[in-house]
Motif scaffolding. Sequence first.
Motif, mmCIF file in Angstrom:
data_model
loop_
_atom_site.group_PDB
_atom_site.id
_atom_site.type_symbol
_atom_site.label_atom_id
_atom_site.label_comp_id
_atom_site.label_asym_id
_atom_site.label_seq_id
_atom_site.Cartn_x
_atom_site.Cartn_y
_atom_site.Cartn_z
ATOM 1 N N MET A 142 0.837 -1.195 0.000
ATOM 2 C CA MET A 142 0.000 0.000 0.000
ATOM 3 C C MET A 142 0.879 1.254 0.000
ATOM 4 N N PRO A 143 0.319 2.411 -0.362
ATOM 5 C CA PRO A 143 1.130 3.630 -0.459
ATOM 6 C C PRO A 143 1.682 4.142 0.868
ATOM 7 N N GLY A 144 0.965 3.949 1.982
ATOM 8 C CA GLY A 144 1.274 4.675 3.204
ATOM 9 C C GLY A 144 2.390 4.128 4.062
ATOM 10 N N TYR A 145 2.853 2.876 3.799
ATOM 11 C CA TYR A 145 3.866 2.278 4.665
ATOM 12 C C TYR A 145 4.400 1.039 3.967
ATOM 13 N N PRO A 146 5.683 0.678 4.218
ATOM 14 C CA PRO A 146 6.241 -0.503 3.529
ATOM 15 C C PRO A 146 5.455 -1.788 3.762
ATOM 16 N N LEU A 147 4.846 -1.932 4.925
ATOM 17 C CA LEU A 147 4.030 -3.106 5.197
ATOM 18 C C LEU A 147 2.595 -2.800 4.764
ATOM 19 N N GLY A 148 1.952 -3.736 4.119
ATOM 20 C CA GLY A 148 0.633 -3.484 3.577
ATOM 21 C C GLY A 148 -0.424 -4.404 4.133
ATOM 22 N N VAL A 149 -1.157 -5.072 3.251
ATOM 23 C CA VAL A 149 -2.231 -5.984 3.626
ATOM 24 C C VAL A 149 -1.711 -7.406 3.476
ATOM 25 N N PHE A 150 -1.826 -8.209 4.542
ATOM 26 C CA PHE A 150 -1.270 -9.552 4.545
ATOM 27 C C PHE A 150 -2.339 -10.626 4.744
ATOM 28 N N ASP A 151 -3.581 -10.284 4.427
ATOM 29 C CA ASP A 151 -4.626 -11.302 4.463
ATOM 30 C C ASP A 151 -5.502 -11.204 3.219
ATOM 31 N N SER A 152 -4.838 -11.002 2.086
ATOM 32 C CA SER A 152 -5.438 -11.082 0.753
ATOM 33 C C SER A 152 -6.401 -9.935 0.435
ATOM 34 N N THR A 153 -6.160 -9.276 -0.687
ATOM 35 C CA THR A 153 -7.095 -8.296 -1.222
ATOM 36 C C THR A 153 -7.834 -8.938 -2.389
ATOM 37 N N ALA A 154 -8.974 -8.339 -2.758
ATOM 38 C CA ALA A 154 -9.799 -8.956 -3.796
ATOM 39 C C ALA A 154 -10.576 -7.891 -4.551
ATOM 40 N N ALA A 155 -11.095 -8.290 -5.702
ATOM 41 C CA ALA A 155 -11.869 -7.385 -6.550
ATOM 42 C C ALA A 155 -12.799 -8.192 -7.439
#
Length: 442
Positions: free
Chosen positions: A152-165
């Motif tokens: 994600m843009p705001g921090y080196p660590l992002g989402v770690f439980d899957s994104t979807a669309a």
Amino acid sequence: MFAGAASAVEPCRVEIVDKENGWPVPLVELKTTHEARYVSDNAGLIALEDSDLLDREVWFHVKGHGYEVAKDGFGFQGVRVTPKAGGKLRIEVERKNVAKRLGRLTGAGMFAESGKLGIKAPLPESGVFGCDSVLMAKHGSKLFWLWGDTTMPGYPLGVFDSTAALTDLQPLKKFEPPIAMPYTHFRDDKGKPRGVAKMPGDGPTWLGGMASVPDKEGKPQLVALYSKIKGHLDEYEVGLCRWDEKAQSFEKVQAIWKDGDGKKPLLLRGHPFAWSDPAGKKWLLFGDPFPEARCEATYESWSDPKTWEKIEEAAAPRSAEDGSEVKPHRGSVVWSPFRKRWVAIFTQQYGKPSTFGEIWYAEADSPMGPWGKAVKVLTHDNYTFYNPKIHAELTPEGAPFIVFEGTYTAEFADRPVPTARYNYNQILYRLDLDDPKLAGAK
């Protein structure tokens, strides 16, 4: 001190195109003799606006992961051009890959260079900077897309439980660049893409084996295998989960193995696909790439591990070029109505020149094999392209081509310079099944 700020100049438009067909070519790098780097966007464009490069003769090294220009007398692959403010340059590259690069599917700035040239992007920014391996299934009236760890843009660590669309069933109107996939992401109350697989326990949640199967009442259920991760890659729990339509997230069904239980049981991993046996019974086959397990194509069978059956994995194919074994790492299998055979796309394990960046194609009369000779269709210059997935759902019935995507990442390569914006994202390729270069796949 400077006497005054430098005035903005109109950039020079650089078009990178395939010499064979004139298509724009994304992901081609131009590098100057003083190490400045520029990479073509999804429209094959680069906007040159640096004053030190304008109105003078400039040499650009050209590097394109299977797209190149001829070497000069010193062995350099590049072009000598004179960029001018407000001008236009066209650089033709020769495609060495069998597969054709269509463009990046995920991440930010897919049309960043076009924007500098005053060309409006076809889609708004998604809010995702990078994401790992894709899963995709037709579910109801939509295609359901899911990715692993997401930057994600705001921090080196992002989402770690899957994104979807979600997308419509036919989200792409054409299969040549430039492309733009109109994803509708699942978002939180602040509008940011959110995790959709928050299984209990510490560490990331990774999903695999995602499929849509009917239950006994005929209602489709979106299901997957989940893994809870500790450290870098270590599983400590594996189980089953199901998409909850009301909560708009995956919910745990049951754990089927935990750290300390001993050897892992048979698991439904990889990219599943439908297959009917000679008696007409419908199955889901699971493998990565070649089938290793199966269950009946029902929710009740999927949710009962006692009904799962092991499949003897097929032997690795051999190269059509020299007969050497091509050991698969990850990949997928689909039925091709055009070839009237089962076809596979897979990453070679410990390939050359890239350890996990060489992509091969093979065919078989049965999804269980044996697989015929394999043809390399995509190469990378010291970069990784893993977990490729064929999207048979995207292409028209009987189309003379397939499309596949994979994760383009500097991970697992030999200290490469990560490609700005493209790194750790999904790139889509087209493979024409009537290409004479596939003749050896028998």
